[in-house]
Design a protein around this motif. Structure first.
Motif, short mmCIF file in Angstrom:
data_model
loop_
_atom_site.label_atom_id
_atom_site.label_comp_id
_atom_site.label_asym_id
_atom_site.label_seq_id
_atom_site.Cartn_x
_atom_site.Cartn_y
_atom_site.Cartn_z
N ASN A 1 0.85 -1.19 0.00
CA ASN A 1 0.00 0.00 0.00
C ASN A 1 0.89 1.23 0.00
N ASP B 1 0.83 3.54 2.57
CA ASP B 1 0.84 4.10 3.91
C ASP B 1 2.16 4.77 4.27
N ALA C 1 4.03 3.66 14.42
CA ALA C 1 2.70 3.13 14.09
C ALA C 1 2.47 3.13 12.58
N GLN D 1 4.42 0.21 10.94
CA GLN D 1 3.83 -1.11 11.14
C GLN D 1 2.64 -1.35 10.22
N ALA D 2 1.97 -0.29 9.79
CA ALA D 2 0.81 -0.44 8.91
C ALA D 2 1.19 -0.38 7.43
N SER D 3 2.43 -0.06 7.14
CA SER D 3 2.84 0.15 5.75
C SER D 3 2.93 -1.18 5.00
N ARG E 1 4.25 -5.93 6.05
CA ARG E 1 3.33 -6.97 6.51
C ARG E 1 4.06 -8.27 6.79
N TRP F 1 -2.54 -11.44 8.66
CA TRP F 1 -1.33 -10.70 8.98
C TRP F 1 -1.14 -10.57 10.49
N PRO G 1 -0.92 -8.86 13.80
CA PRO G 1 -1.48 -7.56 14.22
C PRO G 1 -0.40 -6.64 14.77
N ALA G 2 -0.65 -5.33 14.69
CA ALA G 2 0.36 -4.34 15.09
C ALA G 2 0.81 -4.53 16.53
N TYR H 1 3.81 -6.78 16.89
CA TYR H 1 5.08 -6.42 16.28
C TYR H 1 6.10 -6.10 17.38
#
Length: 793
Positions: free
Chosen positions: A411, A413, A428, A431-433, A456, A482, A484-485, A488
């Motif tokens: 993505n 992000d 944060a 971690q979502a990227s 991911r 995946w 979850p954050a 991580y």
């Protein structure tokens, strides 16, 4: 007689003028594809005016009143400077290089096309949030406008006799996928080799060879791992091997894509944190990255001012600083791929077993277009877990589950880092990227530092060994979405005020069980960086550059001492004396004038390959063509055996371990001594001379290739030390910066900024990179200004 003289004069003039005419025509063609650096352009795609400034290095400073117009302008600039290189990246991921280069590229295309990345990225773009999809579409529109504005297509297309294809929205994600092909093993060769090793070697030998760490470890969390014991004679006796199963040592060292990144907190840096990053990749002309500074209004008030390394083909800035936070990446080597055993239906080979019962295989036909040759058809069988690409040791089909193939893997992000104001917010976002999993290091202007993983990561269920093929047809086993954050790993503001990553194993249990082992690099380089950081209590950017340029050969010290002892006890000979004389010049560095470094390095590699090949020979009893995969931790196995010297693990053909070590020295020394000038002339610089080439220069005569390539220059450095350097591999960039104090940071880049050989920015900054001479992080005064304005529809 006048007519022959006139004919003679005409022929002489023709022979003189024709080459000049051809050169003029070539020059005019090249001029026609130069980027526009000054003046103005207008486009109906813009809503407000945009300016693009270039400094003396070609750094593009783009000022816009909104991020949408900035994305369009960045696409325009990238395409004019780097369209051919952007094209190579998207085609690398999509398996479409043969369309440009012909049948020679088919082997690469067959591997890539099996993953069907173009179709997957089309679906990924459609699933993106609307704002990210708009950024990609605006960027693609700008790239096509920039290409169309050139009066002649980029020169590389003239040389390859091709027309550039338009940029499409999914191509931006294909560029990200191309980085996954670079940073991951898209064929999962290492774990595929493990299947044959596990099938033929005793458990004790397999675990020793595949250990994830040892005494060189330098993790951020946890301690060094214990090295497994050597197998006992009851498990394995190499003295019984047929010597014909052994193969000559291959002393070539694999280049593992990686990087260095390290941070010091504000307490050690006088206020703001300091971040350093140098990403190690194959080096080329122009460089992979494109220096850019982007300015536009911050939706939260004020102005976004972010600078660093952009990646042509994408609308995001990859690494750098926005005045509030600075960040960098290193390849994480977490486990991103698993082999899945596929059980076919004996009554219907087009079906396979899943937790839901027998399911039809997807059969897909892909057409590979080939420049100058007929098309080729590729048939792919796909399971719900991925395409069938290999067989297990017992012949069972194997499907490859790879994160890059999964929905949601990529993505945009990462672009939100442009707006991040502190370390916590940046962690944060990382971690979502959606990108190939990376170590992410960040520091902010208030002095905080942090580390986590960006990208991911699969959440594995069922407690299976991810290093070996597993049957996922049992319910509850396999990937469960995946990670979850909250699961991580994450470290913020450590008491030491220091963080470092260099592709090593960064953590132990419980984090390691979630991350897996995707082939971590040996921890020697990371440990040297860690110790360099520990040696100081105050830091400025120059101190971080000194660490990046550290070429001390600490890793090879014990091998040098061992070689010295072996030569001293060996019978005297001319070659022995020459090698001892070379070792007397050891200066502890991978310096260009060091013969000793080259000799010790070559000998160590010969010993490691010879020792490990004894285990490979056992596998060859059943699999004749077997070769060991790259074993970054193989140092532990080799040194343990050389140190403990178990007689039953000595490969056949040697009377004892001293004989093996001396034979390796004589093989290596003899090869070096047989060359002109003898051993004394075999400096490390002779071996480590840069060959940083343009993608098309291989197909040109040497004098033209030299015009396109960077100067051939001997440089210090090597693997297993902070200054990673090979002939065409190394730090693609180096920077260090404190957010809010960018004026005192530096940024240097290999290969130059522009992709056009007539551009003033072709090769710009490369000489500074080669010399380790810092160039300012911020752009200098504008030399050229291009104004982009909206056009009336």
């Amino acid at each position: 007689m006048r007519h022959p003289n006139r004919l003679r004069r005409f022929l002489i003039s023709s022979f003189v003028l024709l080459p000049i005419g051809l050169l003029v025509a070539l020059w005019l063609s090249l001029r026609g594809s130069l980027p526009q650096y000054e003046g103005g352009i207008s486009s109906t795609a813009l809503t407000q005016a945009v300016t693009v400034e270039r400094d003396s290095l070609g750094t593009a400073t783009i000022r816009a009143t909104n991020r949408r117009d900035l994305a369009w302008a960045l696409g325009y600039v990238h395409a004019q400077e780097r369209y051919f290189e952007m094209d190579l990246l998207r085609r690398r991921a999509a398996g479409e290089l043969a369309e440009l280069f012909g049948a020679v590229a088919l082997p690469v295309d067959r591997i890539a096309r099996a993953h069907r990345m173009r179709a997957r990225m089309q679906a990924a773009v459609a699933a993106l949030p609307a704002d990210q999809r708009e950024q990609i579409e605006r960027y693609a529109d700008g790239a096509n406008a920039g290409l169309a504005a050139l009066s002649v297509r980029p020169f590389a297309y003239l040389l390859t006799r091709n027309q550039p294809a338009p940029w499409r929205s999914e191509d931006c994600l294909l560029v990200v996928a191309a980085m996954a092909f670079t940073l991951n093993d898209a064929e999962n060769k290492r774990e595929l080799a493990y299947t044959k090793m596990r099938a033929t070697l005793p458990e004790t030998a397999f675990r020793l060879l595949t250990t994830s760490g040892g005494d060189w470890d330098a993790p951020l969390a946890g301690a060094a791992l214990a090295i497994p014991d050597v197998p006992g004679v009851a498990d394995l006796d190499l003295r019984t091997l047929d010597p014909k199963l052994l193969k000559p040592a291959d002393t070539a060292v694999a280049n593992l894509p990686g990087s260095n990144s390290f941070a010091v907190g504000g307490a050690l840096a006088g206020g703001a944190a300091l971040i350093a990053n140098d990403m190690h990749l194959d080096l080329r002309v122009p460089g992979l990255w494109f220096r850019a500074r982007l300015l536009y209004p911050d939706p939260r008030g004020g102005e976004v001012d972010v600078g660093g390394a952009s990646l042509p083909g994408t609308p995001a800035l990859i690494a750098g600083s926005n005045g509030h936070v600075a960040w960098g990446f290193t390849n994480s080597y977490v486990d991103t791929a698993d082999w899945v055993r596929v059980t076919r239906d004996a009554q219907d080979r087009t079906r396979y077993r899943t937790p839901d019962g027998w399911t039809p295989l997807s059969e897909i036909t892909e057409t590979l277009h080939v420049h100058g040759a007929p098309d080729e058809t590729l048939r792919i069988e796909e399971t719900r877990w991925g395409p069938i690409l290999a067989e297990d040791a017992d012949g069972t089909p194997l499907a490859l589950a790879w994160t890059a193939q999964m929905p949601g893997a990529f993505n945009l992000d990462l672009q939100r880092l442009e707006l991040a104001h502190d370390t916590g917010e940046a962690l944060a976002i990382a971690q979502a990227s959606g990108l190939p999993p990376q170590n992410f290091l960040v520091g902010d202007r208030d002095g905080r530092i942090g580390w986590t993983l960006a990208g991911r990561i699969p959440r594995r269920a069922g407690g299976y060994d991810a290093a070996l093929p597993t049957d996922w047809s049992q319910a509850g086993r396999g990937w469960d979405g995946w990670l979850p954050a909250q699961d991580y790993p994450r470290i913020e503001n450590p008491a030491s005020q220091r963080l470092w990553t260099a592709n090593q194993r960064v953590a132990d249990a419980p984090w390691l069980s979630a991350l897996g082992d995707g082939g971590y690099d040996l921890g020697a380089r990371a440990g040297q960086i860690r110790d360099d950081l520990a040696a100081r209590e105050r830091f400025a950017p120059a101190d971080l550059l000194a660490i990046q340029l550290d070429d001390r050969a600490l890793f090879l010290e014990r091998w040098k001492d061992l070689l010295q002892r072996e030569l001293e006890r060996a019978p005297k000979s001319a070659l022995n004396e020459a090698m001892r004389g070379a070792l007397a010049g050891w200066n502890g560095h991978a310096s260009t004038d060091s013969v000793a470094y080259r000799l010790v390095r070559a000998w160590r590699n010969e010993v490691v390959d010879t020792v490990l090949d004894g285990f490979a020979a056992v596998v060859r009893r059943r699999f004749a063509d077997f070769a060991l995969p790259t074993l970054a931790q193989g140092e532990y196995t080799a040194w343990k055996l050389v140190d403990e010297r178990p007689a039953h693990l000595l490969p056949p053909g040697y009377a004892d371990w001293d004989a093996l070590l001396l034979a390796c020295a004589e093989r290596v020394g003899g090869k070096l001594d047989a060359q002109p000038g003898r051993l004394a002339a075999r400096s490390w610089g002779e071996r480590n001379t840069m060959r940083i080439a343009h993608p098309v220069s291989r197909g040109l005569p040497a004098f033209l290739a030299r015009f396109l390539d960077m100067p051939y220059e001997a440089l210090p450095g090597d693997s297993n030390m902070p200054r990673v350097q090979g002939p065409s591999f190394g730090a693609s960039e180096r920077f260090a910066v404190a957010p809010g104090d960018e004026a005192n940071g530096y940024f240097m880049m290999a290969g130059g900024q522009s992709g056009h050989p007539l551009s003033p920015y072709y090769g710009a900054g490369h000489a500074d990179w080669a010399a380790g001479r810092p160039t300012p992080f911020l752009p200098g005064p504008a030399q050229h200004v291009l104004t982009m304005t909206p056009a009336t529809r």
